[in-house]
Design a protein around this motif. Structure first.
Motif, short mmCIF file in Angstrom:
data_model
loop_
_atom_site.label_atom_id
_atom_site.label_comp_id
_atom_site.label_asym_id
_atom_site.label_seq_id
_atom_site.Cartn_x
_atom_site.Cartn_y
_atom_site.Cartn_z
N UNK A 1 0.81 -1.22 0.00
CA UNK A 1 0.00 0.00 0.00
C UNK A 1 0.85 1.27 0.00
N UNK A 2 2.16 1.13 0.00
CA UNK A 2 3.02 2.31 -0.01
C UNK A 2 2.87 3.08 -1.31
N UNK A 3 3.03 4.39 -1.24
CA UNK A 3 2.93 5.25 -2.41
C UNK A 3 1.51 5.61 -2.79
N UNK A 4 0.55 5.27 -1.94
CA UNK A 4 -0.85 5.54 -2.25
C UNK A 4 -1.48 6.56 -1.29
N UNK A 5 -0.65 7.24 -0.50
CA UNK A 5 -1.15 8.30 0.38
C UNK A 5 -1.60 7.84 1.74
N UNK A 6 -1.40 6.58 2.07
CA UNK A 6 -1.84 6.07 3.37
C UNK A 6 -1.08 6.75 4.51
N UNK A 7 0.23 6.78 4.40
CA UNK A 7 1.05 7.40 5.46
C UNK A 7 0.69 8.86 5.66
N UNK A 8 0.52 9.59 4.57
CA UNK A 8 0.16 11.01 4.69
C UNK A 8 -1.21 11.17 5.34
N UNK A 9 -2.14 10.28 5.02
CA UNK A 9 -3.48 10.36 5.63
C UNK A 9 -3.42 10.09 7.13
N UNK A 10 -2.60 9.13 7.54
CA UNK A 10 -2.43 8.87 8.98
C UNK A 10 -1.78 10.09 9.64
N UNK A 11 -0.75 10.64 9.00
CA UNK A 11 -0.09 11.82 9.55
C UNK A 11 -1.07 12.99 9.66
N UNK A 12 -1.96 13.13 8.70
CA UNK A 12 -2.98 14.19 8.78
C UNK A 12 -3.86 14.03 10.01
N UNK A 13 -4.22 12.80 10.36
CA UNK A 13 -5.02 12.56 11.57
C UNK A 13 -4.24 12.99 12.81
N UNK A 14 -2.95 12.68 12.84
CA UNK A 14 -2.10 13.07 13.97
C UNK A 14 -2.03 14.60 14.06
N UNK A 15 -1.81 15.25 12.92
CA UNK A 15 -1.73 16.72 12.91
C UNK A 15 -3.05 17.36 13.35
N UNK A 16 -4.17 16.84 12.86
CA UNK A 16 -5.48 17.38 13.25
C UNK A 16 -5.69 17.28 14.76
N UNK A 17 -5.32 16.15 15.33
CA UNK A 17 -5.48 15.95 16.76
C UNK A 17 -4.57 16.88 17.55
N UNK A 18 -3.32 16.99 17.14
CA UNK A 18 -2.37 17.88 17.82
C UNK A 18 -2.85 19.32 17.78
N UNK A 19 -3.37 19.75 16.64
CA UNK A 19 -3.91 21.12 16.53
C UNK A 19 -5.12 21.29 17.44
N UNK A 20 -6.03 20.33 17.42
CA UNK A 20 -7.24 20.41 18.24
C UNK A 20 -6.90 20.47 19.74
N UNK A 21 -5.85 19.74 20.12
CA UNK A 21 -5.42 19.74 21.52
C UNK A 21 -4.52 20.93 21.86
N UNK A 22 -4.27 21.77 20.87
CA UNK A 22 -3.48 22.99 21.03
C UNK A 22 -2.04 22.72 21.46
N UNK A 23 -1.49 21.61 20.97
CA UNK A 23 -0.06 21.40 21.15
C UNK A 23 0.67 22.47 20.34
N UNK A 24 1.82 22.88 20.79
CA UNK A 24 2.57 23.92 20.09
C UNK A 24 3.60 23.34 19.12
N UNK A 25 4.16 22.19 19.46
CA UNK A 25 5.23 21.61 18.65
C UNK A 25 5.06 20.11 18.52
N UNK A 26 5.28 19.61 17.31
CA UNK A 26 5.38 18.18 17.08
C UNK A 26 6.81 17.88 16.67
N UNK A 27 7.35 16.80 17.20
CA UNK A 27 8.71 16.37 16.88
C UNK A 27 8.67 14.90 16.48
N UNK A 28 9.75 14.46 15.86
CA UNK A 28 9.86 13.03 15.56
C UNK A 28 11.31 12.68 15.29
N UNK A 29 11.58 11.41 15.48
CA UNK A 29 12.86 10.81 15.14
C UNK A 29 12.57 9.71 14.13
#
Length: 154
Positions: free
Chosen positions: A84-112
């Motif tokens: 399923x790689x290359x079909x936008x699945x990862x970006x869609x999951x990341x969008x859910x993470x970003x939406x939740x972080x914004x809704x919870x008013x987090x200021x910064x997201x980080x990753x390794x």
């Protein structure tokens, strides 16, 4: 392909299998001491939300948001099964993470992420993450690439 993405428990057998597959992929690319994985038990902690992408009933990808404070969250356990790689699945999951972080008013997201993951880098960079030095308590390692993103709440 009809993909759905929902919050799920990481403690089901099917999600455990998905995470085991992710761990196998990561260990093939980086030495064990450079893999900073949350176990499924750690993913079940109340500070972590796990999203599972499904094509019909099949779990095909995942991602998680770990909250370190009221202002800082971390993107963890991003993975899409190869078919399923290359079909936008990862970006869609990341969008859910970003939406939740914004809704919870987090200021910064980080990753390794690993030094052998150019497809992941592209997803993060297209989503507005920028490379930075080590984040949280991660060591500076030649096997790691670090990213951060300031959110609107900042």
């Amino acid at each position: 392909m009809t993909v759905t993405i929902d919050v799920e428990s990481p403690l089901t057998d099917e999600v455990r299998t998905l995470i085991a597959e992710l761990n196998t992929v990561l260990l093939a690319l980086s030495p064990p001491e450079a893999c900073y994985n949350l176990t499924v038990e750690e993913m079940a902690d109340p500070t972590v939300t796990v999203w599972i992408a499904r094509d019909g009933d099949a779990a095909i990808g995942c991602g998680a948001l770990k909250r370190h404070s009221d202002t800082v969250g971390e993107v963890k356990r991003m993975f899409t099964r190869p078919a399923w790689q290359g079909q936008g699945v990862g970006r869609s999951v990341l969008d859910k993470i970003l939406e939740t972080a914004e809704r919870e008013e987090l200021k910064t997201l980080v990753l390794e992420t690993g030094d052998q993951h150019p497809a992941a880098w592209a997803i993060y960079e297209k989503a507005g993450f920028t490379r930075c030095g080590p984040v949280l308590d991660y060591p500076d390692s030649p096997y790691s690439v670090f990213y951060q993103k300031q959110l609107r709440a900042a």
